[in-house]
Scaffold this active site. Structure first.
Site, PDB file in Angstrom:
ATOM      1  N   ARG A 163       0.838  -1.207   0.000  1.00  0.00           N
ATOM      2  CA  ARG A 163       0.000   0.000   0.000  1.00  0.00           C
ATOM      3  C   ARG A 163       0.871   1.255   0.000  1.00  0.00           C
ATOM      4  NH1 ARG A 163      -3.084   2.885   4.447  1.00  0.00           N
ATOM      5  NH2 ARG A 163      -4.814   3.911   3.389  1.00  0.00           N
ATOM      6  N   HIS A 217      -5.742  -6.191  -2.424  1.00  0.00           N
ATOM      7  CA  HIS A 217      -6.572  -6.315  -1.221  1.00  0.00           C
ATOM      8  C   HIS A 217      -6.811  -7.774  -0.836  1.00  0.00           C
ATOM      9  CE1 HIS A 217      -8.484  -2.012  -1.286  1.00  0.00           C
ATOM     10  NE2 HIS A 217      -7.178  -2.026  -1.080  1.00  0.00           N
ATOM     11  N   ASN A 246      -3.843   8.906   4.148  1.00  0.00           N
ATOM     12  CA  ASN A 246      -2.625   8.376   4.767  1.00  0.00           C
ATOM     13  C   ASN A 246      -2.587   8.481   6.287  1.00  0.00           C
ATOM     14  OD1 ASN A 246      -1.635   7.796   2.212  1.00  0.00           O
ATOM     15  ND2 ASN A 246      -0.481   9.697   2.043  1.00  0.00           N
ATOM     16  N   HIS A 287       0.631   4.393  -2.671  1.00  0.00           N
ATOM     17  CA  HIS A 287       0.393   5.775  -2.263  1.00  0.00           C
ATOM     18  C   HIS A 287       1.556   6.680  -2.616  1.00  0.00           C
ATOM     19  CE1 HIS A 287      -3.274   5.312   0.546  1.00  0.00           C
ATOM     20  NE2 HIS A 287      -3.228   4.307  -0.305  1.00  0.00           N
TER      21      HIS A 287
END
Length: 325
Positions: free
Chosen positions: A67, A198, A99, A71
């Protein structure tokens, strides 16, 4: 007149395509899988060893690092900008809505960076460390491997505004998910396969509460099981965790897509991929063919990892991933 205009437009399109290819060629001339073979051959083994040790103790960290790279790459490219701490005169990306209080794994990158700096000072970028750590995390959890292109350099700035605007969220619709990925040069198909990340990790109650109490396209038993640890009232249990994939939470596989077909997507944005829309067929394919998912995931991760890299003399090689030199 229409035919002439078409010819002119086609010529401009051809020129644009050629210019784009030349630009990409220039970028890739600086990226190579063996970028550190001469300058720091210890780098990749150090990353691999550190990731194994970390995930042996906490498998969830693999999802957190994956992740973390998402990001980073979605905000002005894969340049390590997400790793920068705030200072009295600088606000980075860590406090953005997507975040704050949820992004993690920074300390793992710090440890790896310190180990590499001890043997190769000022050579290996934080952006490259994050890219390799992401790949090694997926492999450690049973997923596919891929060749990471190397040679990225680190940004000397960050953008809180872009972090707030560019990152897709757990409440996103299918249309907005596609748009967010297309803004990064990634296709709708890339979005579906990268969402398969995911299949590992956990999420806080605050991000799926509205789904389990208010939505109808959810398996009733699945919703009820989540409600036990995620109370209806906002503020109560906001940070209680649930696995994104309740069946194989720490295994990188295609169960995520099987869950979607059963109405067991944890986020609203997850279930949007299988809700009578354009992504349904791709989800169905991955739910029955794990190798197809792995193959497409590898290709999409390479594309995402090469988003707008800083190369050559751009940026810098940070000695501390949390601050510019």
């Amino acid at each position: 007149m229409a035919f002439s205009a078409w010819k002119v437009n086609k010529s401009w399109a051809s020129l644009f395509f050629i210019a784009s290819m030349l630009w990409w060629s220039a970028v890739y001339a600086h990226l190579a899988p063996n970028f550190y073979d001469e300058t720091c051959p210890q780098a990749l083994p150090i990353v691999k060893s550190a990731i194994k040790e970390t995930l042996d103790q906490e498998p969830r960290m693999g999802a957190s690092l994956l992740r973390l790279q998402f990001h980073d790459c979605f905000v002005n490219g894969c340049d390590g900008s997400v790793l920068l701490d705030d200072t009295p005169t600088f606000t980075g990306e860590k406090s953005s809505g997507a975040n704050a209080n949820s992004l993690r794994g920074f300390e793992v990158i710090d440890i790896i960076k310190t180990q590499i700096e001890n043997v190769c000072t000022g050579v290996v970028s934080c952006a490259d460390i994050l890219a390799v750590a992401t790949r090694d995390s997926v492999v450690q959890l049973g997923g596919p491997s891929w060749t990471v292109m190397l040679g990225r350099r680190d940004s000397t700035t960050a953008s809180l505004n872009d972090a707030n605007n560019n990152l897709p969220g757990p409440f996103s619709s299918l249309t907005s998910l596609i748009s967010a990925f297309q803004a990064q040069g990634l296709s709708a198909e890339d979005m579906v396969v990268l969402s398969g990340a995911h299949t590992i990790g956990q999420a806080s109650c605050q991000f799926f509460r509205s789904r389990i109490y208010n939505e109808s396209n959810i398996d009733n038993e699945f919703a009820a099981s989540l409600q036990e640890n995620c109370p209806f009232n906002s503020g109560a249990g906001d940070f209680n965790l649930a696995p994104l994939d309740s069946l194989t939470a720490n295994g990188f596989d295609n169960t995520y897509y099987k869950n979607l077909r059963s109405g067991k997507g944890l986020f609203h944005s997850d279930q949007e991929l299988f809700n009578g829309g354009s992504a349904d067929a791709q989800v169905t394919t991955y739910s029955t063919d794990q190798q197809a998912f792995f193959t497409d995931f590898v290709a999409a991760m390479v594309r995402m990892g090469n988003t707008k890299p800083l190369t050559g003399t751009q940026g810098e090689i940070r000695t501390n991933c949390r601050r510019i030199n």
